[in-house]
Design a protein around this motif. Structure first.
Motif, mmCIF file in Angstrom:
data_model
loop_
_atom_site.group_PDB
_atom_site.id
_atom_site.type_symbol
_atom_site.label_atom_id
_atom_site.label_comp_id
_atom_site.label_asym_id
_atom_site.label_seq_id
_atom_site.Cartn_x
_atom_site.Cartn_y
_atom_site.Cartn_z
ATOM 1 N N ALA A 86 -18.861 35.763 50.216
ATOM 2 C CA ALA A 86 -19.621 36.556 49.249
ATOM 3 C C ALA A 86 -18.673 37.562 48.616
ATOM 4 C CB ALA A 86 -20.788 37.273 49.926
ATOM 5 N N ALA A 87 -19.091 38.150 47.495
ATOM 6 C CA ALA A 87 -18.217 39.101 46.807
ATOM 7 C C ALA A 87 -19.038 40.104 46.019
ATOM 8 C CB ALA A 87 -17.246 38.376 45.881
ATOM 9 N N THR A 88 -18.580 41.346 46.022
ATOM 10 C CA THR A 88 -19.213 42.413 45.252
ATOM 11 C C THR A 88 -18.537 42.546 43.888
ATOM 12 O OG1 THR A 88 -17.748 43.953 46.414
ATOM 13 C CG2 THR A 88 -20.006 43.765 47.224
ATOM 14 N N SER A 89 -19.204 43.291 42.987
ATOM 15 C CA SER A 89 -18.634 43.528 41.659
ATOM 16 C C SER A 89 -19.098 44.884 41.151
ATOM 17 C CB SER A 89 -19.031 42.408 40.682
ATOM 18 O OG SER A 89 -20.414 42.472 40.358
ATOM 19 N N ALA A 90 -18.717 45.246 39.922
ATOM 20 C CA ALA A 90 -18.990 46.585 39.402
ATOM 21 C C ALA A 90 -19.143 46.560 37.886
ATOM 22 C CB ALA A 90 -17.864 47.537 39.785
ATOM 23 N N TYR A 91 -19.923 47.534 37.384
ATOM 24 C CA TYR A 91 -19.969 47.745 35.932
ATOM 25 C C TYR A 91 -19.348 49.092 35.555
ATOM 26 C CZ TYR A 91 -24.279 50.528 36.743
ATOM 27 O OH TYR A 91 -25.197 51.453 37.187
ATOM 28 N N GLU A 92 -18.590 49.681 36.467
ATOM 29 C CA GLU A 92 -17.928 50.955 36.215
ATOM 30 C C GLU A 92 -17.088 50.881 34.940
ATOM 31 O OE1 GLU A 92 -14.706 53.991 38.347
ATOM 32 O OE2 GLU A 92 -14.912 51.909 39.010
ATOM 33 N N GLY A 93 -17.202 51.897 34.101
ATOM 34 C CA GLY A 93 -16.388 51.989 32.901
ATOM 35 C C GLY A 93 -16.846 51.153 31.730
ATOM 36 N N MET A 94 -17.964 50.450 31.864
ATOM 37 C CA MET A 94 -18.455 49.596 30.785
ATOM 38 C C MET A 94 -19.458 50.331 29.916
ATOM 39 S SD MET A 94 -19.057 45.891 32.582
ATOM 40 C CE MET A 94 -17.717 44.983 33.352
ATOM 41 N N ASP A 95 -19.303 50.232 28.597
ATOM 42 C CA ASP A 95 -20.321 50.757 27.686
ATOM 43 C C ASP A 95 -21.380 49.684 27.461
ATOM 44 O OD1 ASP A 95 -19.173 48.910 25.947
ATOM 45 O OD2 ASP A 95 -18.126 50.427 24.751
ATOM 46 N N GLY A 96 -22.349 49.979 26.613
ATOM 47 C CA GLY A 96 -23.454 49.057 26.390
ATOM 48 C C GLY A 96 -22.998 47.696 25.895
ATOM 49 N N GLU A 97 -22.042 47.699 25.000
ATOM 50 C CA GLU A 97 -21.540 46.441 24.445
ATOM 51 C C GLU A 97 -20.835 45.612 25.508
ATOM 52 O OE1 GLU A 97 -18.518 44.891 20.892
ATOM 53 O OE2 GLU A 97 -19.099 47.010 21.016
ATOM 54 N N ALA A 98 -20.042 46.295 26.348
ATOM 55 C CA ALA A 98 -19.324 45.588 27.405
ATOM 56 C C ALA A 98 -20.287 45.009 28.437
ATOM 57 C CB ALA A 98 -18.330 46.524 28.073
ATOM 58 N N ARG A 99 -21.338 45.750 28.776
ATOM 59 C CA ARG A 99 -22.309 45.244 29.747
ATOM 60 C C ARG A 99 -23.103 44.074 29.179
ATOM 61 N NH1 ARG A 99 -25.625 49.248 33.423
ATOM 62 N NH2 ARG A 99 -25.885 47.227 34.435
ATOM 63 N N GLU A 100 -23.374 44.119 27.887
ATOM 64 C CA GLU A 100 -24.071 43.000 27.257
ATOM 65 C C GLU A 100 -23.214 41.737 27.307
ATOM 66 O OE1 GLU A 100 -26.139 41.849 22.954
ATOM 67 O OE2 GLU A 100 -25.606 43.935 23.410
ATOM 68 N N ALA A 101 -21.905 41.924 27.179
ATOM 69 C CA ALA A 101 -20.988 40.785 27.235
ATOM 70 C C ALA A 101 -20.743 40.308 28.664
ATOM 71 C CB ALA A 101 -19.664 41.158 26.583
ATOM 72 N N ASP A 102 -21.076 41.136 29.656
ATOM 73 C CA ASP A 102 -20.837 40.823 31.070
ATOM 74 C C ASP A 102 -22.127 41.092 31.844
ATOM 75 O OD1 ASP A 102 -19.670 40.280 33.504
ATOM 76 O OD2 ASP A 102 -18.199 41.890 33.428
ATOM 77 N N PRO A 103 -23.187 40.293 31.594
ATOM 78 C CA PRO A 103 -24.516 40.615 32.110
ATOM 79 C C PRO A 103 -24.647 40.567 33.632
ATOM 80 C CG PRO A 103 -24.495 38.425 31.144
ATOM 81 C CD PRO A 103 -23.194 39.060 30.787
ATOM 82 N N GLU A 104 -23.729 39.904 34.329
ATOM 83 C CA GLU A 104 -23.803 39.824 35.792
ATOM 84 C C GLU A 104 -23.021 40.943 36.477
ATOM 85 O OE1 GLU A 104 -25.816 37.536 37.096
ATOM 86 O OE2 GLU A 104 -26.212 36.821 35.075
ATOM 87 N N ALA A 105 -22.390 41.806 35.697
ATOM 88 C CA ALA A 105 -21.558 42.865 36.259
ATOM 89 C C ALA A 105 -22.342 43.725 37.241
ATOM 90 C CB ALA A 105 -20.988 43.731 35.138
ATOM 91 N N GLY A 106 -21.757 44.011 38.378
ATOM 92 C CA GLY A 106 -22.362 44.864 39.391
ATOM 93 C C GLY A 106 -23.162 44.130 40.441
#
Length: 292
Positions: free
Chosen positions: A253-273
C-alpha cells in the motif's frame, strides 16, 4: 514502467499523507496527515477509515505491545494507549523548537527506532536522524533537510536513508544487535536525473528497496546496490511512502499528498492525498515492536 493494477484503499484525501504502518495485531493500517494533525486507521477487513484528531503533528507509529503504540511527533516520542488514544510523553525531542517537526521513521529489526526531524518550512539542513533503543536516544546524522527512506535490510546489517532535497539514497553498515551505524554512509542512488524526489521506502525479504517517488507518480524498486529493477505507475503525483500489509506482508500500500497544490493542480490530480493498494504480490516484512 511496469503496468500494475492500483486501487484506492482509502478515499480520505490527506494534505500530507505519510508514515503508513501495518499493525498485525489487529490487521489494521495506520497512517498520518502530518500537517492536519490526523491519525488515520483502517481495518483491512472493513471499509471505513477512522480519523483521529491529534494535539500535535505526528508522522510515524510503531508497535510496542498489545496495549500501547509509539508515536513520533513534533515534540518527541509519545506513548499511545490503544484503547483510549491517550498520549503520554516518553522522551522529548525538539520540544522547545516550534519550528521543527518529525518526519520519516522505521523500526530496525533489533527493535531500535530510527526517526527524522526537519524544519516545518523545510529550512536547508535543519533536520537530523535519531536512534532510540531501550530508553537511550542518540543523534546519528545532522544537516539533513528532508529525512526520508529510513529502512533496513532483513538481517539488520544495512540501514538506508535519504535527504529528499538532495535526491540521494544512502546505505550504511549497522550493528544487527543494536541498529547503530558502524561505518560511514555510502551513496547508493543518485536521483537527480529522475523525475521527483526519493521519499519513503521499505525493504522486502530479498533486500529489494521499494521507494515512493514524490512528484514522479510512481513506486521504484531498487537493488541493494542501487540498480533500478522496475517502476510502477501510480494514480497520484505525490506518492509519499509504501508499506507492506497483511499478516503475510504480501501486499503493498502507499500514501500520497496534495500538499502545495492549488485548485487547478488538484483538478489535474484528482486522486492526490488518497491511500492506494498495489495489486502486486511481494515478499514483504513486518516491522518488529520497538523496545523501550
Amino acid at each position: 514502467m511496469s503496468k500494475v493494477a492500483v486501487s484506492v484503499l482509502s478515499d480520505v484525501a490527506c494534505r500530507l499523507g505519510e508514515g503508513p504502518s501495518y499493525d498485525a495485531r489487529t490487521d489494521t493500517l495506520f497512517w498520518f496527515d502530518i500537517l492536519e494533525r490526523k491519525l488515520l486507521e483502517k481495518p483491512l477487513s472493513g471499509t471505513e477509515t477512522i480519523v483521529h484528531t491529534l494535539p500535535v503533528m505526528a508522522s510515524a507509529i510503531a508497535d510496542i505491545d498489545a496495549e500501547r503504540q509509539l508515536l513520533v511527533t513534533e515534540t518527541g516520542l509519545q506513548l499511545r494507549d490503544r484503547a483510549s488514544g491517550r498520549l503520554d510523553m516518553l522522551m522529548e525531542v525538539d520540544a522547545n523548537r516550534p519550528d521543527m517537526r518529525s518526519n520519516d521513521a522505521r523500526p530496525h529489526p533489533a527493535g531500535a527506532l530510527w526517526f527524522g526531524t526537519m524544519s516545518k518550512t523545510a529550512e536547508e539542513q535543519a533536520g537530523a536522524i535519531y536512534w532510540f533503543f531501550k530508553g537511550e536516544l542518540r543523534r546519528l546524522f545532522s544537516h539533513i533537510t528532508v529525512p526520508n527512506s529510513i529502512c533496513f535490510s532483513p538481517d539488520g546489517a544495512i540501514g538506508y536513508f535519504a535527504d529528499t532535497r538532495e535526491n540521494r539514497l544512502y546505505r550504511i553498515a549497522c550493528d544487527p544487535e543494536t541498529g547503530l551505524p558502524v561505518d560511514d554512509p555510502v551513496l547508493t542512488v543518485e536521483g537527480k536525473e529522475m523525475p521527483g524526489g526519493i521519499d519513503g521506502s521499505v525493504v522486502d525479504t530479498q533486500g529489494t528497496i521499494w521507494n515512493a517517488r514524490w512528484g514522479g507518480a510512481r513506486i521504484d524498486a531498487w537493488s541493494p546496490r542501487g540498480e533500478l529493477i522496475r517502476s510502477i505507475p501510480m494514480p497520484a503525483r505525490q506518492i509519499s511512502c509504501p508499506v507492506f500489509i497483511g499478516r503475510d506482508a504480501g501486499r503493498l500500500a502507499a500514501t500520497s499528498a496534495y500538499e502545495g497544490m492549488d485548485g487547478e493542480a488538484r483538478e489535474a490530480d484528482p486522486e492526490a492525498g488518497k491511500t492506494f493498494l498495489v495489486d502486486l504480490d511481494v515478499q514483504g516484512r513486518l516491522d518488529p515492536p520497538v523496545l523501550l
